[in-house]
Scaffold this motif. Structure first.
Motif, PDB file in Angstrom:
ATOM      1  N   GLY A   1      39.307  41.642  54.610  1.00  8.96           N
ATOM      2  CA  GLY A   1      39.902  40.488  53.989  1.00  8.96           C
ATOM      3  C   GLY A   1      40.850  40.900  52.876  1.00  8.96           C
ATOM      4  O   GLY A   1      41.019  42.073  52.552  1.00  8.96           O
ATOM      5  N   SER A   2      41.476  39.906  52.261  1.00  7.50           N
ATOM      6  CA  SER A   2      42.390  40.150  51.154  1.00  7.50           C
ATOM      7  C   SER A   2      42.296  38.981  50.193  1.00  7.50           C
ATOM      8  O   SER A   2      41.662  37.958  50.475  1.00  7.50           O
ATOM      9  N   GLY A   3      42.947  39.137  49.023  1.00  4.19           N
ATOM     10  CA  GLY A   3      42.925  38.081  48.033  1.00  4.19           C
ATOM     11  C   GLY A   3      41.502  37.740  47.633  1.00  4.19           C
ATOM     12  O   GLY A   3      40.690  38.608  47.344  1.00  4.19           O
ATOM     13  N   GLN A   4      41.186  36.451  47.668  1.00  3.69           N
ATOM     14  CA  GLN A   4      39.846  35.989  47.291  1.00  3.69           C
ATOM     15  C   GLN A   4      38.824  36.181  48.412  1.00  3.69           C
ATOM     16  O   GLN A   4      37.647  35.884  48.230  1.00  3.69           O
ATOM     17  N   GLY A   5      39.267  36.713  49.540  1.00  2.00           N
ATOM     18  CA  GLY A   5      38.365  36.867  50.681  1.00  2.00           C
ATOM     19  C   GLY A   5      37.753  38.244  50.799  1.00  2.00           C
ATOM     20  O   GLY A   5      37.417  38.668  51.910  1.00  2.00           O
ATOM     21  N   ARG A   6      37.612  38.979  49.685  1.00  2.00           N
ATOM     22  CA  ARG A   6      37.075  40.332  49.751  1.00  2.00           C
ATOM     23  C   ARG A   6      36.085  40.547  48.610  1.00  2.00           C
ATOM     24  O   ARG A   6      36.458  40.640  47.448  1.00  2.00           O
ATOM     25  N   GLY A   7      34.815  40.593  48.959  1.00  2.47           N
ATOM     26  CA  GLY A   7      33.778  40.844  47.959  1.00  2.47           C
ATOM     27  C   GLY A   7      33.706  39.761  46.907  1.00  2.47           C
ATOM     28  O   GLY A   7      33.408  40.025  45.741  1.00  2.47           O
ATOM     29  N   ASN A   8      33.923  38.519  47.294  1.00  2.00           N
ATOM     30  CA  ASN A   8      33.984  37.412  46.336  1.00  2.00           C
ATOM     31  C   ASN A   8      32.584  36.961  45.932  1.00  2.00           C
ATOM     32  O   ASN A   8      31.745  36.652  46.769  1.00  2.00           O
ATOM     33  N   SER A   9      32.348  36.915  44.645  1.00  6.45           N
ATOM     34  CA  SER A   9      31.108  36.383  44.086  1.00  6.45           C
ATOM     35  C   SER A   9      31.380  36.069  42.623  1.00  6.45           C
ATOM     36  O   SER A   9      32.540  36.007  42.200  1.00  6.45           O
ATOM     37  N   GLY A  10      30.335  35.852  41.868  1.00  2.00           N
ATOM     38  CA  GLY A  10      30.502  35.585  40.441  1.00  2.00           C
ATOM     39  C   GLY A  10      29.159  35.519  39.755  1.00  2.00           C
ATOM     40  O   GLY A  10      28.127  35.308  40.395  1.00  2.00           O
ATOM     41  N   VAL A  11      29.184  35.736  38.445  1.00  2.00           N
ATOM     42  CA  VAL A  11      27.991  35.568  37.623  1.00  2.00           C
ATOM     43  C   VAL A  11      28.172  34.281  36.834  1.00  2.00           C
ATOM     44  O   VAL A  11      29.087  34.176  36.008  1.00  2.00           O
ATOM     45  N   PHE A  12      27.297  33.290  37.110  1.00  2.00           N
ATOM     46  CA  PHE A  12      27.359  32.004  36.419  1.00  2.00           C
ATOM     47  C   PHE A  12      26.301  31.952  35.329  1.00  2.00           C
ATOM     48  O   PHE A  12      25.182  32.447  35.501  1.00  2.00           O
ATOM     49  N   PHE A  13      26.672  31.318  34.212  1.00  2.00           N
ATOM     50  CA  PHE A  13      25.756  31.169  33.092  1.00  2.00           C
ATOM     51  C   PHE A  13      25.438  29.695  32.887  1.00  2.00           C
ATOM     52  O   PHE A  13      26.198  28.818  33.305  1.00  2.00           O
ATOM     53  N   ALA A  14      24.300  29.433  32.256  1.00  3.10           N
ATOM     54  CA  ALA A  14      23.881  28.048  32.036  1.00  3.10           C
ATOM     55  C   ALA A  14      24.996  27.275  31.334  1.00  3.10           C
ATOM     56  O   ALA A  14      25.499  27.694  30.294  1.00  3.10           O
ATOM     57  N   GLY A  15      25.396  26.182  31.922  1.00  3.18           N
ATOM     58  CA  GLY A  15      26.518  25.402  31.420  1.00  3.18           C
ATOM     59  C   GLY A  15      27.725  25.495  32.316  1.00  3.18           C
ATOM     60  O   GLY A  15      28.605  24.649  32.262  1.00  3.18           O
ATOM     61  N   GLY A  16      27.785  26.548  33.158  1.00  6.49           N
ATOM     62  CA  GLY A  16      28.821  26.599  34.175  1.00  6.49           C
ATOM     63  C   GLY A  16      29.854  27.695  34.100  1.00  6.49           C
ATOM     64  O   GLY A  16      30.533  27.962  35.097  1.00  6.49           O
ATOM     65  N   PRO A  17      30.075  28.391  32.956  1.00  7.08           N
ATOM     66  CA  PRO A  17      31.147  29.396  32.943  1.00  7.08           C
ATOM     67  C   PRO A  17      30.816  30.574  33.855  1.00  7.08           C
ATOM     68  O   PRO A  17      29.648  30.927  34.041  1.00  7.08           O
ATOM     69  N   GLU A  18      31.861  31.169  34.410  1.00  2.38           N
ATOM     70  CA  GLU A  18      31.687  32.223  35.410  1.00  2.38           C
ATOM     71  C   GLU A  18      32.511  33.454  35.053  1.00  2.38           C
ATOM     72  O   GLU A  18      33.671  33.347  34.645  1.00  2.38           O
ATOM     73  N   ILE A  19      31.894  34.617  35.221  1.00  2.00           N
ATOM     74  CA  ILE A  19      32.634  35.884  35.210  1.00  2.00           C
ATOM     75  C   ILE A  19      32.856  36.273  36.663  1.00  2.00           C
ATOM     76  O   ILE A  19      31.893  36.421  37.432  1.00  2.00           O
ATOM     77  N   GLN A  20      34.098  36.429  37.051  1.00  3.42           N
ATOM     78  CA  GLN A  20      34.444  36.638  38.450  1.00  3.42           C
ATOM     79  C   GLN A  20      34.055  38.031  38.941  1.00  3.42           C
ATOM     80  O   GLN A  20      34.262  39.039  38.253  1.00  3.42           O
ATOM     81  N   ILE A  21      33.486  38.077  40.124  1.00  2.00           N
ATOM     82  CA  ILE A  21      33.241  39.310  40.867  1.00  2.00           C
ATOM     83  C   ILE A  21      34.117  39.265  42.104  1.00  2.00           C
ATOM     84  O   ILE A  21      34.096  38.277  42.850  1.00  2.00           O
ATOM     85  N   LEU A  22      34.901  40.321  42.319  1.00  2.43           N
ATOM     86  CA  LEU A  22      35.816  40.351  43.455  1.00  2.43           C
ATOM     87  C   LEU A  22      36.223  41.798  43.708  1.00  2.43           C
ATOM     88  O   LEU A  22      36.284  42.596  42.768  1.00  2.43           O
ATOM     89  N   ASP A  23      36.476  42.142  44.951  1.00  2.00           N
ATOM     90  CA  ASP A  23      37.018  43.462  45.259  1.00  2.00           C
ATOM     91  C   ASP A  23      38.534  43.381  45.109  1.00  2.00           C
ATOM     92  O   ASP A  23      39.252  42.962  46.010  1.00  2.00           O
ATOM     93  N   ASN A  24      39.017  43.792  43.922  1.00  2.00           N
ATOM     94  CA  ASN A  24      40.449  43.771  43.641  1.00  2.00           C
ATOM     95  C   ASN A  24      41.088  45.143  43.738  1.00  2.00           C
ATOM     96  O   ASN A  24      42.225  45.324  43.303  1.00  2.00           O
ATOM     97  N   TYR A  25      40.382  46.100  44.311  1.00  2.68           N
ATOM     98  CA  TYR A  25      40.949  47.446  44.394  1.00  2.68           C
ATOM     99  C   TYR A  25      42.124  47.417  45.365  1.00  2.68           C
ATOM    100  O   TYR A  25      41.957  47.195  46.565  1.00  2.68           O
ATOM    101  N   ASP A  26      43.343  47.597  44.849  1.00  7.82           N
ATOM    102  CA  ASP A  26      44.572  47.461  45.652  1.00  7.82           C
ATOM    103  C   ASP A  26      44.600  46.128  46.379  1.00  7.82           C
ATOM    104  O   ASP A  26      45.035  46.031  47.534  1.00  7.82           O
TER     105      ASP A  26
END
Length: 258
Positions: free
Chosen positions: A1-26
């Motif tokens: 995949g590419s863009g947001q379709g590669r290793g897409n996930s995230g760490v969500f905290f109580a209240g809703g904010p997210e730190i993005q997890i994604l395979d952005n290597y190249d």
């Protein structure tokens, strides 16, 4: 995949904010959707991902927004490191964030679980540690900064622990631990013990022949670095005899040449 379709996930905290997890290597994507983004709020300052197939290390410091009588008194923030590189530096929140929107600030729960997003991509997690932080002044705490008195007390406590461990050791290991304790607190007894043992260590090194010196090179350089450190921070004098002797041997062997 590419863009947001590669290793897409995230760490969500109580209240809703997210730190993005994604395979952005190249694999570029939109700015506030990169790995390490405060998703929908702020892009990362750097891209520090390892290649696919290698473990990525996230370190996340999260402070929730704080409200008093419905008024925001602290917006909260994220500080994030990926693989040891700072990518978010106390980035303030703007509510929970989200896809293509900058949300309105609102109150978050005082505590809650973290959540890992299932976005349909294959990826693995391991070694997840969650540790509570001391309350900030705005939350009724004293903050994470210690007073000078509290700092000195803590350093003394650490030094005492190191010396207690040193007393269970022998020879060079004992000496190195006593030297380490002096970096936290200069104690007369510990100083006397450390410098006496250091003098004996330096004398022993001085009696070694060339082969013995080469065989013990790593330990000798470690000893020299410990003494140099204590001199640099004014724990030991510049002309401390053990240090002078070991410095001279290291120079004669050419070990300090780069």
């Amino acid at each position: 995949g590419s863009g947001q379709g590669r290793g897409n996930s995230g760490v969500f905290f109580a209240g809703g904010p997210e730190i993005q997890i994604l395979d952005n290597y190249d694999n570029p994507t939109y700015a506030d959707g990169f790995a390490g983004s405060v998703y929908g709020i702020n892009p990362p300052m750097a891209h520090s991902l390892r290649p696919p197939g290698e473990w990525q290390v996230y370190e996340i410091v999260y402070r929730r927004p704080v409200f008093e009588d419905g008024v925001e008194v602290d917006p909260g923030h994220f500080t994030v490191f990926i693989n040891g590189v700072l990518v978010q530096d106390a980035t303030q929140l703007e509510g929970p964030g989200g896809f293509m929107r900058r949300s309105t600030p609102r109150e978050f729960p005082e505590a809650g679980p973290i959540m890992l997003q299932d976005h349909g991509d294959v990826l693995h997690f391991r070694n997840i540690w969650v540790r509570p932080l001391p309350p900030r002044p705005v939350e009724g705490g004293e903050g994470s900064k210690l007073s000078p008195e509290a700092t000195a007390e803590k350093r003394s406590e650490i030094a005492a622990g190191i010396r207690a461990h040193a007393a269970t050791l022998e020879g060079r290991q004992m000496m190195m631990r006593y030297l380490e304790s002096l970096a936290y607190e200069v104690d007369e007894d510990a100083m006397r013990t450390a410098t006496t043992m250091a003098a004996a260590e330096a004398a022993g090194i001085g009696e070694m022949d060339g082969d013995e010196l080469e065989e013990n090179k790593a330990g000798i350089l470690e000893f020299e670095r410990a003494l140099d450190y204590l001199v640099r921070f004014d724990v030991l004098p510049e002309d401390e005899p053990s240090r002078v002797k070991v410095n001279t041997i290291v120079e004669e062997q050419g070990w300090n040449e780069r």
